[in-house]
Design an enzyme around this catalytic site. Structure first.
Site, mmCIF file in Angstrom:
data_model
loop_
_atom_site.group_PDB
_atom_site.id
_atom_site.type_symbol
_atom_site.label_atom_id
_atom_site.label_comp_id
_atom_site.label_asym_id
_atom_site.label_seq_id
_atom_site.Cartn_x
_atom_site.Cartn_y
_atom_site.Cartn_z
ATOM 1 N N TYR A 45 34.842 37.003 47.209
ATOM 2 C CA TYR A 45 35.032 35.717 46.531
ATOM 3 C C TYR A 45 35.990 34.823 47.288
ATOM 4 C CZ TYR A 45 39.708 37.031 44.926
ATOM 5 O OH TYR A 45 41.035 37.366 44.891
ATOM 6 N N LYS A 167 38.472 39.754 51.059
ATOM 7 C CA LYS A 167 38.741 39.136 49.756
ATOM 8 C C LYS A 167 37.699 39.668 48.773
ATOM 9 C CE LYS A 167 40.363 34.780 47.787
ATOM 10 N NZ LYS A 167 41.609 35.275 47.210
ATOM 11 N N GLU A 199 52.334 41.870 51.082
ATOM 12 C CA GLU A 199 52.069 40.568 50.459
ATOM 13 C C GLU A 199 52.357 40.655 48.971
ATOM 14 O OE1 GLU A 199 47.881 39.497 50.601
ATOM 15 O OE2 GLU A 199 47.273 41.565 50.204
ATOM 16 N N LEU A 223 45.763 40.027 52.846
ATOM 17 C CA LEU A 223 44.754 38.979 52.929
ATOM 18 C C LEU A 223 45.227 37.869 53.876
ATOM 19 C CD1 LEU A 223 42.028 38.135 51.494
ATOM 20 C CD2 LEU A 223 43.451 36.483 50.291
HETATM 21 N N1 PLP Z 1 47.058 37.594 48.997
HETATM 22 C C1 PLP Z 1 46.303 37.924 47.932
HETATM 23 C C2 PLP Z 1 46.213 39.361 47.548
HETATM 24 C C3 PLP Z 1 45.614 36.957 47.190
HETATM 25 O O1 PLP Z 1 44.849 37.309 46.149
HETATM 26 C C4 PLP Z 1 45.732 35.605 47.573
HETATM 27 C C5 PLP Z 1 45.033 34.543 46.845
HETATM 28 O O2 PLP Z 1 44.372 34.755 45.890
HETATM 29 C C6 PLP Z 1 46.542 35.288 48.672
HETATM 30 C C7 PLP Z 1 47.175 36.302 49.369
HETATM 31 C C8 PLP Z 1 46.691 33.862 49.130
HETATM 32 O O3 PLP Z 1 45.514 33.436 49.732
HETATM 33 P P1 PLP Z 1 45.117 31.899 49.799
HETATM 34 O O4 PLP Z 1 46.294 31.188 50.356
HETATM 35 O O5 PLP Z 1 43.954 31.871 50.701
HETATM 36 O O6 PLP Z 1 44.792 31.458 48.401
#
Ligand code: PLP
Length: 327
Positions: A45, A167, A199, A223
């Site tokens: 997603y 993701k 993270e 991610l």
């Molecule tokens: N890390 C995780 C586990 C996430 O679920 C998300 C966003 O949903 C992020 C980092 C941040 O990603 P982004 O900046 O692309 O929204």
């Protein structure tokens, strides 16, 4: 031009969504119980933030870094070996259309692709058509309190699998970590693996020491966030040094500033970690000076990105009215 915010906003459940080629009322949209997304979490997603930007008279709604989101969707699909059901242009058209169909000035566009419907069995089924789902919901303004005063975070061992770079809709590990934060009166859980920062439960984490932003490298442990990439890009433009390198727990706890970032929360300062203040002296337990600059730079970057979107899309996504309401 009518301002989006002047339109009556329907509730989220009155929204329209795109499911397998058709637009349908979100509340009525159904997938089979045999969808592998439901049975196995076998899907990927994206969440894309859409804001109204621009000066009075030329206000426009635009997704932030849409191309980057769809590039990451492609990487996630490749990693789990699902053929991308749509081309980039089709994804961008869909994004434009879902924004266009809803009056909200700020939206979070959600895009999900699963391996599709098949008899329950672990191996990849042959000839299954991926399920494609695109929806949007109102994106509430980030509370000023959080921007001005920051948020609390707690730490926890990262107990997730080693494909956190995908993701994936299999988010149970992240869900448990978000609930851990809430259960401990915090806004986010910062995860640690083998003595190093990975993270947050739904955010990337950056630490700032002596004016340098450090953020962990893109490995299978986290991610590759679109927002943290945006921050690095902005920092480089503004002459702030960014170090992409492993960040040890000790450095996290000794940081001058800690930030979380995601599409939905943009960038926020973490001001306490496990109850201890982040930073020292007059900046202790407060959003630091670099955060305050980054917040402003980030808002400017959204404006620039919106101009690019407009130029590329010819303004197709900015009609601030609902063309067709859900039945
Ligand atoms: N890390 C995780 C586990 C996430 O679920 C998300 C966003 O949903 C992020 C980092 C941040 O990603 P982004 O900046 O692309 O929204």
């Amino acid at each position: 031009m009518i301002e989006p915010r002047n339109n009556p906003a329907p509730d989220w459940h009155q929204a329209t969504c795109y499911l397998n080629g058709e637009w349908t009322a979100l509340i009525d949209a159904k997938v089979s119980v045999l969808d592998r997304g439901f049975i196995f979490g076998d899907g990927v997603y994206e969440v894309i933030a859409v804001d109204t930007v621009g000066a009075d008279g030329a206000r426009t709604r635009a997704p932030f870094r849409a191309n980057e989101h769809f590039a990451r969707l492609q990487r996630s699909l490749d990693a789990v070996r699902i053929d991308n059901p749509l081309r980039l242009e089709q994804w961008l058209d869909l994004t434009a259309e879902v924004i266009d169909r809803h009056p909200w000035p700020r939206q979070l566009v959600y895009v999900q692709v699963t391996r599709g419907v098949a008899k329950r069995d672990h191996p990849f089924p042959a000839g299954t058509v991926p399920t494609v789902f695109v929806s949007t919901s109102p994106w509430p303004t980030i509370p000023n309190e959080q921007i001005e005063h920051g948020v609390a975070a707690v730490t926890h061992t990262d107990e997730r699998w080693l494909h956190c770079d995908i993701k994936s809709t299999s988010l149970l590990g992240n869900v448990l970590m978000k609930q851990y934060a809430i259960d401990n009166g915090a806004s986010e859980t910062v995860m640690l693996r083998d003595g190093y920062l990975t993270e947050g439960s739904s955010t990337n984490i950056s630490v700032i020491k002596n004016g340098v932003i450090s953020t962990p490298p893109k490995t299978v442990q986290l991610l590759p966030g679109i927002t943290v990439d945006g921050i690095a890009h902005i920092a480089a433009q503004q002459g702030v040094k960014v170090d992409v390198r492993p960040v040890a727990v000790g450095e996290l706890r000794a940081a001058d500033e800690i930030w979380l970032s995601s599409s939905g929360r943009e960038v926020l300062a973490i001001v306490t970690l496990d109850g201890a203040p982040v930073g020292t002296g007059p900046n202790a337990a407060k959003p630091g000076p670099i955060y305050r600059k980054m917040y402003e730079w980030f808002q400017q970057a959204k404006q620039e990105d919106a101009r690019t979107w407009q130029a590329q899309r010819g303004g197709s996504a900015i009609k601030p009215h609902v063309r067709e309401r859900a039945a």
